[in-house]
Each structure stands twice: as C-alpha cells, then as structure tokens.
Motif scaffolding. Structure first.
Motif, PDB file in Angstrom:
ATOM      1  N   GLU A 155       0.840  -1.191   0.000  1.00 45.90           N
ATOM      2  CA  GLU A 155       0.000   0.000   0.000  1.00 45.90           C
ATOM      3  C   GLU A 155       0.880   1.247   0.000  1.00 45.90           C
ATOM      4  O   GLU A 155       1.837   1.351   0.779  1.00 45.90           O
ATOM      5  N   LEU A 156       0.562   2.198  -0.860  1.00 44.61           N
ATOM      6  CA  LEU A 156       1.382   3.398  -0.993  1.00 44.61           C
ATOM      7  C   LEU A 156       0.985   4.498  -0.015  1.00 44.61           C
ATOM      8  O   LEU A 156       1.814   5.336   0.342  1.00 44.61           O
ATOM      9  N   CYS A 157      -0.255   4.527   0.405  1.00 42.72           N
ATOM     10  CA  CYS A 157      -0.715   5.555   1.326  1.00 42.72           C
ATOM     11  C   CYS A 157       0.145   5.538   2.593  1.00 42.72           C
ATOM     12  O   CYS A 157       0.340   4.490   3.220  1.00 42.72           O
ATOM     13  N   GLY A 158       0.666   6.703   2.933  1.00 44.87           N
ATOM     14  CA  GLY A 158       1.496   6.812   4.121  1.00 44.87           C
ATOM     15  C   GLY A 158       2.973   6.595   3.879  1.00 44.87           C
ATOM     16  O   GLY A 158       3.805   6.880   4.745  1.00 44.87           O
ATOM     17  N   PHE A 180      -2.288   9.992  -3.643  1.00 48.68           N
ATOM     18  CA  PHE A 180      -2.326   8.652  -3.053  1.00 48.68           C
ATOM     19  C   PHE A 180      -2.188   8.687  -1.528  1.00 48.68           C
ATOM     20  O   PHE A 180      -2.311   7.659  -0.873  1.00 48.68           O
ATOM     21  N   GLY A 181      -1.901   9.857  -0.988  1.00 52.53           N
ATOM     22  CA  GLY A 181      -1.670   9.955   0.448  1.00 52.53           C
ATOM     23  C   GLY A 181      -0.223   9.724   0.836  1.00 52.53           C
ATOM     24  O   GLY A 181       0.077   9.447   2.006  1.00 52.53           O
ATOM     25  N   MET A 182       0.689   9.853  -0.128  1.00 50.47           N
ATOM     26  CA  MET A 182       2.108   9.689   0.173  1.00 50.47           C
ATOM     27  C   MET A 182       2.709  11.002   0.662  1.00 50.47           C
ATOM     28  O   MET A 182       2.232  12.087   0.329  1.00 50.47           O
ATOM     29  N   HIS A 183       3.756  10.899   1.448  1.00 49.59           N
ATOM     30  CA  HIS A 183       4.553  12.054   1.828  1.00 49.59           C
ATOM     31  C   HIS A 183       5.599  12.266   0.732  1.00 49.59           C
ATOM     32  O   HIS A 183       6.247  11.314   0.303  1.00 49.59           O
ATOM     33  N   VAL A 184       5.782  13.492   0.313  1.00 50.94           N
ATOM     34  CA  VAL A 184       6.677  13.779  -0.803  1.00 50.94           C
ATOM     35  C   VAL A 184       7.908  14.541  -0.314  1.00 50.94           C
ATOM     36  O   VAL A 184       7.802  15.556   0.367  1.00 50.94           O
ATOM     37  N   LYS A 185       9.082  14.010  -0.684  1.00 44.86           N
ATOM     38  CA  LYS A 185      10.344  14.692  -0.447  1.00 44.86           C
ATOM     39  C   LYS A 185      10.996  14.983  -1.801  1.00 44.86           C
ATOM     40  O   LYS A 185      10.871  14.188  -2.732  1.00 44.86           O
ATOM     41  N   VAL A 186      11.706  16.092  -1.869  1.00 45.82           N
ATOM     42  CA  VAL A 186      12.255  16.541  -3.156  1.00 45.82           C
ATOM     43  C   VAL A 186      13.705  16.969  -2.989  1.00 45.82           C
ATOM     44  O   VAL A 186      14.063  17.671  -2.032  1.00 45.82           O
ATOM     45  N   TRP A 187      14.541  16.535  -3.946  1.00 43.04           N
ATOM     46  CA  TRP A 187      15.861  17.135  -4.122  1.00 43.04           C
ATOM     47  C   TRP A 187      15.885  17.756  -5.511  1.00 43.04           C
ATOM     48  O   TRP A 187      15.552  17.116  -6.508  1.00 43.04           O
ATOM     49  N   GLU A 200       2.468  20.018   0.124  1.00 41.15           N
ATOM     50  CA  GLU A 200       3.103  19.847   1.435  1.00 41.15           C
ATOM     51  C   GLU A 200       4.378  19.007   1.339  1.00 41.15           C
ATOM     52  O   GLU A 200       4.674  18.177   2.206  1.00 41.15           O
ATOM     53  N   ALA A 201       5.131  19.229   0.286  1.00 39.62           N
ATOM     54  CA  ALA A 201       6.384  18.499   0.087  1.00 39.62           C
ATOM     55  C   ALA A 201       7.492  19.140   0.912  1.00 39.62           C
ATOM     56  O   ALA A 201       7.452  20.335   1.230  1.00 39.62           O
ATOM     57  N   THR A 202       8.478  18.345   1.252  1.00 38.22           N
ATOM     58  CA  THR A 202       9.630  18.848   1.977  1.00 38.22           C
ATOM     59  C   THR A 202      10.881  18.694   1.121  1.00 38.22           C
ATOM     60  O   THR A 202      10.985  17.785   0.297  1.00 38.22           O
ATOM     61  N   VAL A 216      10.016   5.119  -1.948  1.00 38.06           N
ATOM     62  CA  VAL A 216      10.055   5.121  -3.415  1.00 38.06           C
ATOM     63  C   VAL A 216      10.899   6.306  -3.844  1.00 38.06           C
ATOM     64  O   VAL A 216      10.753   7.404  -3.302  1.00 38.06           O
ATOM     65  N   VAL A 217      11.797   6.097  -4.804  1.00 41.52           N
ATOM     66  CA  VAL A 217      12.565   7.191  -5.392  1.00 41.52           C
ATOM     67  C   VAL A 217      12.296   7.204  -6.891  1.00 41.52           C
ATOM     68  O   VAL A 217      12.450   6.181  -7.563  1.00 41.52           O
ATOM     69  N   SER A 218      11.895   8.365  -7.401  1.00 40.26           N
ATOM     70  CA  SER A 218      11.610   8.500  -8.834  1.00 40.26           C
ATOM     71  C   SER A 218      12.514   9.583  -9.413  1.00 40.26           C
ATOM     72  O   SER A 218      12.595  10.694  -8.871  1.00 40.26           O
ATOM     73  N   LEU A 219      13.200   9.258 -10.511  1.00 34.90           N
ATOM     74  CA  LEU A 219      14.195  10.156 -11.101  1.00 34.90           C
ATOM     75  C   LEU A 219      13.585  11.009 -12.210  1.00 34.90           C
ATOM     76  O   LEU A 219      12.975  10.471 -13.142  1.00 34.90           O
TER      77      LEU A 219
END
Length: 330
Positions: A155-158, A180-187, A200-202, A216-219
């Motif tokens: 499950e991806l949520c959370g 999807f309810g995921m927390h998003v982090k960005v570089w 609400e990304a960090t 999960v890491v997406s390029l």
C-alpha cells in the motif's frame, strides 16, 4: 520503408528532410505536412533507420532536418553543415544528441521540444510503480493461464515518495503521489516553493539523504554533463530493504553498472523505462535482474504527447523558414 514527399517538382523551394521516424509519429507528421506548403519541400522517411551513413545520404542537400531518436556525431554534423541551417530535435535534452558548440560554430540553428509529454511520462512512472506494488500484470497473466491466486501487494498511502528533480514531470509525479496519500520529499537544483507548498512536500539537502529516507525514489532530472552519474553506488546502497527505484528519465543519471549490481542483492525493486544502450542488448544484466519491471523507453508514447512533440517540431521548422524563433536552443 517508404518515402513521403511533398511538391518534389518544386526544386526552387528549400528542402526539409525527416530521415527516419518512430512509427507512432508517422501519422502525426503526415497530418501536418500541408503546413509546409509554399515554404519548403518535405521528404519524410517512415522507417527507424539509425545507420549514420544512410542517414547522411538521406539528408544530403537539405536546408533543415528533423531528428528523431538518433545522435548526430561531430562527423555527421560537419557533413550536414554544408547545407543544413536548422535542426529540430524531437526531444528535450538536445545537448545529449549534438555538439551545441560546434553547431553554433557552423551557424546551424538547433531547436528542441519542451513539456510535450510531462503528464504522459509521469503517468508511466506511476504505472511502473503500481505494477511493482500491486502486481496487476502478473496476476492477469496467471488468470489467463487458469490460475486463481491473489498476490501480496504494497500500500502506498502513508509511504514516502522521494523525487530527484522537480521540473514539469517531477511535479506531475509529486501531485499524483500526494493524491495517493504519500509524503513527498524533493531534491532539486532549483527552488519550487509554490509547487512544494501545494502538496506539502519537503526539501532535502542531498540525493543521498533522499535515497536513505524514501520508500520510493523516482528520477526526473535532465541528463547533461553536470548530471551524468549523479546517482552513485553509495546512493543506491542507501536504499532500504523493500524500497523502489523508478527511472523514466535517463539511465546515464546512474553510475555505470551500479544499478544492476545493486539489484543483484534482491532486496529492492526497480521500474525502468530507460537504459544505457537502446534498444536494450539481449545480454544486458538488467534483463535478468530480480524484482525489476522493464518497458522499452515508452513513457512518452501517448497520443497526446506524440501530437505535442510533432507539433513543436513543425512549429520550429516553420519558424526557421518564416524568420521567427520557436524553441531555439542555439
């Protein structure tokens, strides 16, 4: 292979050559050929030829060319410079396909296409992710073989989605992940405060931190001399057991050979649409790597994205012939 020509008898008009073509783009190009009436003759080759000598012969005498899916070597560029004054690329990262400094030296205008498939690529990235987490294709194949066996999913949520690069595609992926309810982090190299706030990304300070703290890491970085190999073996080693890597950007972003080696451990997953050599060699180790979903550089390939790409190529060439500038890189 077939050749489509417009007004071949009007030799006084300049010549535009499209020396090869991805099959899904042929229909789109044919539909827009009338837009060149009175501006130039067009010679469209409908096959996927990549042999440089043959491509050079096909482009002989052209004033402008549209390049789809092949690299223009320095030797080929020098040959083309005898007559060609504009090259329109059916992609965004043109500096991977042609020496821009030499093109400028030769006086050749270089154009690209931008944001033509942001949604398409983002959706494909999520499709790869969903196949890994919910195994729909695997269960479908089993069902057609007469089996009835539900498979475990994730499950991806959370969970945390880490995104490397936050341009148009990265932002699309982030919005879907947020939905999807995921927390998003960005570089990212650049600040995107408003887009980050909306979901609400960090932000994180390093790629390594992103890898070690994400499920999960997406390029989604552009590939250039500054980003080649930016994902190192150490970064991949930081992925936790059960983590997922998605790459719909460029294989060259990852240190050569490091991903296949990391996947051999069998404790992470990968969804890959791009490879160091394309088409992918039969003996490429990624073909047999465990926990891996592979697609043949197809993320961009939707009806709307194809139309957008062809539309921008046509507009760039029309701009060249009419004295305006569209998507000019050099």
């Amino acid at each position: 292979m077939s050749v489509i020509e417009t007004t071949p008898s009007r030799e006084g008009l300049p010549l535009l050559v499209i020396p090869n073509c991805v099959p899904v783009m042929v229909k789109a190009f044919r539909a827009l050929l009338p837009e060149f009436d009175g501006l130039c003759r067009v010679r469209l080759f409908t096959d996927t030829m990549l042999d440089e000598e043959i491509l050079a012969r096909r482009m002989k005498g052209a004033d402008a060319v549209i390049v789809v899916g092949f690299h223009v070597s320095d030797d080929l560029l020098k040959t083309l410079s005898q007559t060609v004054r504009c090259i329109a690329f059916g992609g965004t990262g043109v500096d991977n396909y042609v020496n821009l400094d030499k093109a400028q030296e030769y006086g050749i205008r270089i154009c690209n296409i931008v944001h033509y498939g942001d949604a398409a690529v983002a959706e494909h990235a999520i499709a790869l992710l969903m196949e890994i987490t919910r195994r729909v294709g695997e269960m479908n194949a089993d069902m057609h073989e007469g089996e009835w066996q539900p498979l475990d999913g994730m499950e991806l949520c959370g969970k945390t989605m880490g995104i490397v690069g936050f341009g148009g595609i990265g932002q699309w992926v982030a919005r879907i992940a947020h939905g999807f309810g995921m927390h998003v982090k960005v570089w990212s190299h650049h600040a995107h405060d408003e887009a980050m706030q909306q979901i609400e990304a960090t932000s994180v300070d390093s790629i390594h931190e992103l890898f070690e703290s994400s499920d999960v890491v997406s390029l989604h970085l552009a590939y250039n001399k500054h980003t080649e190999g930016i994902i190192t073996a150490d970064d991949l080693a930081a992925l936790r057991e059960g983590s997922i890597l998605i790459n719909t950007a460029r294989a060259e972003l990852i240190e050569m050979g490091a991903l296949a080696q990391r996947l051999e451990k069998g404790d992470i997953y990968a969804g890959l649409d791009v490879f160091d050599t394309e088409p992918m060699p039969e003996m490429d180790p990624l073909r047999v790597a465990p926990n891996t979903i592979l697609t043949p550089h197809a993320a961009w390939c939707t009806d709307q994205a194809v139309h957008n790409a062809v539309r921008q190529c046509v507009d760039s060439i029309r701009g060249f012939y009419t004295g305006t500038a569209t998507n000019v890189v050099v």
